[in-house]
Design a protein around this motif. Structure first.
Motif, PDB file in Angstrom:
ATOM      1  N   GLU A  61       0.827  -1.207   0.000  1.00  0.00           N
ATOM      2  CA  GLU A  61       0.000   0.000   0.000  1.00  0.00           C
ATOM      3  C   GLU A  61       0.863   1.260   0.000  1.00  0.00           C
ATOM      4  O   GLU A  61       0.589   2.206  -0.761  1.00  0.00           O
ATOM      5  CB  GLU A  61      -0.928   0.019   1.226  1.00  0.00           C
TER       6      GLU A  61
ATOM      7  N   SER B 284       3.941 -10.901  -7.303  1.00  0.00           N
ATOM      8  CA  SER B 284       2.829 -11.519  -6.572  1.00  0.00           C
ATOM      9  C   SER B 284       2.801 -11.158  -5.095  1.00  0.00           C
ATOM     10  O   SER B 284       1.765 -11.276  -4.445  1.00  0.00           O
ATOM     11  CB  SER B 284       2.870 -13.044  -6.733  1.00  0.00           C
TER      12      SER B 284
ATOM     13  N   ALA C 152       2.592   1.700  -3.386  1.00  0.00           N
ATOM     14  CA  ALA C 152       1.637   2.167  -4.398  1.00  0.00           C
ATOM     15  C   ALA C 152       1.343   3.661  -4.216  1.00  0.00           C
ATOM     16  O   ALA C 152       1.317   4.423  -5.184  1.00  0.00           O
ATOM     17  CB  ALA C 152       0.344   1.359  -4.300  1.00  0.00           C
TER      18      ALA C 152
ATOM     19  N   GLY D 174      -2.149   2.370  -8.405  1.00  0.00           N
ATOM     20  CA  GLY D 174      -2.987   1.474  -7.624  1.00  0.00           C
ATOM     21  C   GLY D 174      -2.232   0.202  -7.286  1.00  0.00           C
ATOM     22  O   GLY D 174      -1.240  -0.145  -7.933  1.00  0.00           O
ATOM     23  N   LYS D 175      -2.703  -0.511  -6.257  1.00  0.00           N
ATOM     24  CA  LYS D 175      -2.036  -1.755  -5.860  1.00  0.00           C
ATOM     25  C   LYS D 175      -2.042  -2.787  -6.990  1.00  0.00           C
ATOM     26  O   LYS D 175      -1.124  -3.602  -7.096  1.00  0.00           O
ATOM     27  CB  LYS D 175      -2.713  -2.355  -4.619  1.00  0.00           C
ATOM     28  N   THR D 176      -3.079  -2.729  -7.842  1.00  0.00           N
ATOM     29  CA  THR D 176      -3.149  -3.702  -8.941  1.00  0.00           C
ATOM     30  C   THR D 176      -1.960  -3.569  -9.887  1.00  0.00           C
ATOM     31  O   THR D 176      -1.508  -4.559 -10.462  1.00  0.00           O
ATOM     32  CB  THR D 176      -4.453  -3.535  -9.744  1.00  0.00           C
ATOM     33  N   ALA D 177      -1.436  -2.331 -10.043  1.00  0.00           N
ATOM     34  CA  ALA D 177      -0.266  -2.129 -10.913  1.00  0.00           C
ATOM     35  C   ALA D 177       0.938  -2.889 -10.373  1.00  0.00           C
ATOM     36  O   ALA D 177       1.769  -3.404 -11.137  1.00  0.00           O
ATOM     37  CB  ALA D 177       0.052  -0.638 -11.022  1.00  0.00           C
TER      38      ALA D 177
ATOM     39  N   TYR E 287       0.676  -5.663  -8.289  1.00  0.00           N
ATOM     40  CA  TYR E 287       0.387  -7.106  -8.337  1.00  0.00           C
ATOM     41  C   TYR E 287       0.409  -7.663  -9.759  1.00  0.00           C
ATOM     42  O   TYR E 287       0.518  -8.885  -9.941  1.00  0.00           O
ATOM     43  CB  TYR E 287      -0.956  -7.396  -7.661  1.00  0.00           C
ATOM     44  N   ARG E 288       0.314  -6.798 -10.753  1.00  0.00           N
ATOM     45  CA  ARG E 288       0.477  -7.265 -12.136  1.00  0.00           C
ATOM     46  C   ARG E 288       1.943  -7.590 -12.421  1.00  0.00           C
ATOM     47  O   ARG E 288       2.246  -8.325 -13.366  1.00  0.00           O
ATOM     48  CB  ARG E 288      -0.009  -6.205 -13.119  1.00  0.00           C
TER      49      ARG E 288
END
Length: 199
Positions: A41, A59, A44, A50-53, A55-56
């Motif tokens: 967090e 992992s 990011a 965003g956190k998704t950036a 995790y893409r």
């Protein structure tokens, strides 16, 4: 007629500028709070993504930090060839001491070394990077000196690199003692004499 290459449908396209921003944010967070308190967090937020950036790309936190630290640690250091061992050694010591005194490095390196005692994956990553660097320094620096006849045949590159870099790391990263103006010059003379005596 020229054809235009397109990314496969549905493939994730990772923007390079976002990856760079995340990498910089990780290094800043490591320097500021250390590995233990670093969070996805916070990275990011600092990177403005965003956190998704994150995790893409990775992992989990460990994978992210280890890949980024490995890339930094395994960067090739420009190895000197000044024409003499004393010149090569003095320049190497200057490069390494400058790196160890860098604000971020002086915070991150001791923290990760402490984490390595608790985390085998961090330990393995750091050891691999250090071995690669040590081997490159030993082969070039000591190999050149032996070829020039400045150090005796049989000078052990591993022992030599330990003798060269160990005290410098201890002084700057562990004891955190400053380096006086003539320290590196005295250290160069002492290391040269020791290597000639121990070969």
């Amino acid at each position: 007629m020229a054809t235009i290459k397109r990314a496969p449908a549905g493939a994730a396209v990772l923007r390079g500028d976002i990856t760079v921003a995340i990498r910089n944010a990780v290094m800043s967070e490591l320097a500021e709070v250390g590995y233990g308190r670093l969070s996805i967090e916070a990275v990011a937020r600092r990177a403005g993504v965003g956190k998704t950036a994150i995790y893409r790309r990775w992992s989990n936190k460990l994978e992210m930090v280890m890949e980024i630290i490995s890339a930094v640690a395994e960067r090739k250091v420009p190895l000197p060839d000044t024409g003499s061992f004393s010149g090569d050694l003095a320049l190497l010591l200057l490069i390494v001491s400058t790196a160890l005194k860098h604000r971020m490095a002086s915070q991150i390196i001791p923290d990760l070394m402490a984490e390595a005692a608790r985390n085998p994956q961090i330990a393995e990553t750091l050891q691999r990077a250090l071995r690669t660097h040590q081997q490159a320094v030993g082969e070039k620096l000591i190999g050149q000196a032996v070829a020039r006849g400045e150090l005796p045949e049989g000078t052990d590159p591993d022992v030599a690199v330990d003798l060269i870099l160990g005290p410098l790391y201890w002084r700057l990263a562990v004891a955190r003692q400053p380096i006086e103006d003539d320290y590196l010059e005295k250290f160069t003379v002492a290391v040269t004499a020791a290597l000639k005596a121990t070969a």
